[in-house]
Scaffold this motif. Structure first.
Motif, PDB file in Angstrom:
ATOM      1  N   ARG A  63       0.836  -1.208   0.000  1.00 28.17           N
ATOM      2  CA  ARG A  63       0.000   0.000   0.000  1.00 28.17           C
ATOM      3  C   ARG A  63       0.868   1.254   0.000  1.00 28.17           C
ATOM      4  O   ARG A  63       0.660   2.169  -0.793  1.00 28.17           O
ATOM      5  CB  ARG A  63      -0.932  -0.008   1.214  1.00 28.17           C
ATOM      6  CG  ARG A  63      -1.859   1.212   1.299  1.00 28.17           C
ATOM      7  CD  ARG A  63      -2.673   1.210   2.599  1.00 28.17           C
ATOM      8  NE  ARG A  63      -1.870   1.261   3.796  1.00 28.17           N
ATOM      9  CZ  ARG A  63      -1.291   2.368   4.289  1.00 28.17           C
ATOM     10  NH1 ARG A  63      -1.446   3.516   3.680  1.00 28.17           N
ATOM     11  NH2 ARG A  63      -0.577   2.312   5.395  1.00 28.17           N
ATOM     12  N   LYS A  64       1.860   1.302   0.887  1.00 27.31           N
ATOM     13  CA  LYS A  64       2.740   2.473   0.968  1.00 27.31           C
ATOM     14  C   LYS A  64       3.504   2.687  -0.342  1.00 27.31           C
ATOM     15  O   LYS A  64       3.627   3.818  -0.813  1.00 27.31           O
ATOM     16  CB  LYS A  64       3.726   2.324   2.128  1.00 27.31           C
ATOM     17  CG  LYS A  64       3.096   2.527   3.479  1.00 27.31           C
ATOM     18  CD  LYS A  64       4.130   2.349   4.587  1.00 27.31           C
ATOM     19  CE  LYS A  64       3.508   2.499   5.952  1.00 27.31           C
ATOM     20  NZ  LYS A  64       4.489   2.260   7.031  1.00 27.31           N
ATOM     21  N   LEU A  65       4.013   1.605  -0.911  1.00 29.45           N
ATOM     22  CA  LEU A  65       4.741   1.700  -2.176  1.00 29.45           C
ATOM     23  C   LEU A  65       3.862   2.316  -3.259  1.00 29.45           C
ATOM     24  O   LEU A  65       4.265   3.239  -3.967  1.00 29.45           O
ATOM     25  CB  LEU A  65       5.222   0.315  -2.615  1.00 29.45           C
ATOM     26  CG  LEU A  65       5.853   0.245  -4.013  1.00 29.45           C
ATOM     27  CD1 LEU A  65       7.252   0.845  -3.990  1.00 29.45           C
ATOM     28  CD2 LEU A  65       5.893  -1.200  -4.502  1.00 29.45           C
ATOM     29  N   LEU A  66       2.642   1.824  -3.378  1.00 34.80           N
ATOM     30  CA  LEU A  66       1.747   2.289  -4.430  1.00 34.80           C
ATOM     31  C   LEU A  66       1.249   3.713  -4.181  1.00 34.80           C
ATOM     32  O   LEU A  66       1.231   4.546  -5.094  1.00 34.80           O
ATOM     33  CB  LEU A  66       0.570   1.330  -4.583  1.00 34.80           C
ATOM     34  CG  LEU A  66       0.934  -0.099  -4.991  1.00 34.80           C
ATOM     35  CD1 LEU A  66      -0.314  -0.956  -5.096  1.00 34.80           C
ATOM     36  CD2 LEU A  66       1.729  -0.129  -6.270  1.00 34.80           C
ATOM     37  N   LEU A  67       0.864   4.017  -2.962  1.00 34.81           N
ATOM     38  CA  LEU A  67       0.343   5.351  -2.658  1.00 34.81           C
ATOM     39  C   LEU A  67       1.434   6.419  -2.719  1.00 34.81           C
ATOM     40  O   LEU A  67       1.177   7.551  -3.153  1.00 34.81           O
ATOM     41  CB  LEU A  67      -0.345   5.368  -1.293  1.00 34.81           C
ATOM     42  CG  LEU A  67      -1.648   4.570  -1.207  1.00 34.81           C
ATOM     43  CD1 LEU A  67      -2.189   4.566   0.219  1.00 34.81           C
ATOM     44  CD2 LEU A  67      -2.692   5.101  -2.180  1.00 34.81           C
ATOM     45  N   ASN A  68       2.652   6.065  -2.329  1.00 37.75           N
ATOM     46  CA  ASN A  68       3.751   7.039  -2.367  1.00 37.75           C
ATOM     47  C   ASN A  68       4.268   7.300  -3.776  1.00 37.75           C
ATOM     48  O   ASN A  68       4.820   8.364  -4.047  1.00 37.75           O
ATOM     49  CB  ASN A  68       4.917   6.588  -1.476  1.00 37.75           C
ATOM     50  CG  ASN A  68       4.593   6.685  -0.007  1.00 37.75           C
ATOM     51  OD1 ASN A  68       3.671   7.374   0.406  1.00 37.75           O
ATOM     52  ND2 ASN A  68       5.348   5.966   0.807  1.00 37.75           N
ATOM     53  N   ASN A  69       4.105   6.344  -4.666  1.00 37.51           N
ATOM     54  CA  ASN A  69       4.682   6.482  -6.012  1.00 37.51           C
ATOM     55  C   ASN A  69       3.654   6.668  -7.126  1.00 37.51           C
ATOM     56  O   ASN A  69       3.997   7.145  -8.189  1.00 37.51           O
ATOM     57  CB  ASN A  69       5.572   5.274  -6.315  1.00 37.51           C
ATOM     58  CG  ASN A  69       6.779   5.256  -5.421  1.00 37.51           C
ATOM     59  OD1 ASN A  69       7.694   6.042  -5.597  1.00 37.51           O
ATOM     60  ND2 ASN A  69       6.782   4.385  -4.424  1.00 37.51           N
TER      61      ASN A  69
END
Length: 143
Positions: A63-69
């Motif tokens: 989730r963090k990877l996708l939302l941050n990038n």
């Protein structure tokens, strides 16, 4: 103009390396996820790639990877691809080949949604020529 972002999950295998090179030539910012950033950097000659350590079994990390990038495209190449190892390490194979992919798909659906239109846009990223080039390289062992 801001570059579109492509994420290659498990991009340190032979196919991931070739794919990353093609996407870089197409002016994408390429993020490669891996279990070991040190090992990953050894496989890539270009310094323009971005590496992120990721455990595909942890939905919060995904989730963090996708939302941050906010990637335009995601290629999921993480897997146990050796038939010999897959029979010896059945649990690891199940976790990487099924659960990891399932976690990604569920996270994408939850936070980004899905539409036929968005899926069709992705199909135009690689041309037939790009795919033929990668097939030829893979048949020659990546050389």
């Amino acid at each position: 103009m801001k570059k579109s972002i492509a994420i290659i999950v498990g991009g340190t295998g032979q196919f991931g390396v070739l794919l990353a090179e093609k996407l870089l030539k197409k002016k994408y910012k390429v993020i490669i996820t891996t279990r070991s950033i040190i090992k990953a950097k050894k496989k890539f000659k270009e310094k323009k790639f971005h590496f992120k350590k990721l455990n595909i079994l942890e939905k919060n990390q995904i989730r963090k990877l996708l939302l941050n990038n906010k990637p335009k495209i995601i290629f999921y190449t993480a897997s146990q691809s050796s038939p010999g190892k897959s029979f010896k390490s059945k649990k690891e194979t199940y976790l990487s080949n099924y659960i990891g992919c399932k976690n990604f798909l569920e996270t994408i659906k939850k936070y980004f949604g899905y539409s036929d239109q968005r899926a069709k846009e992705v199909l135009n990223v690689l041309t037939d020529e790009d795919i033929s080039y990668m097939e030829t390289k893979l048949e020659k062992g990546g050389k």
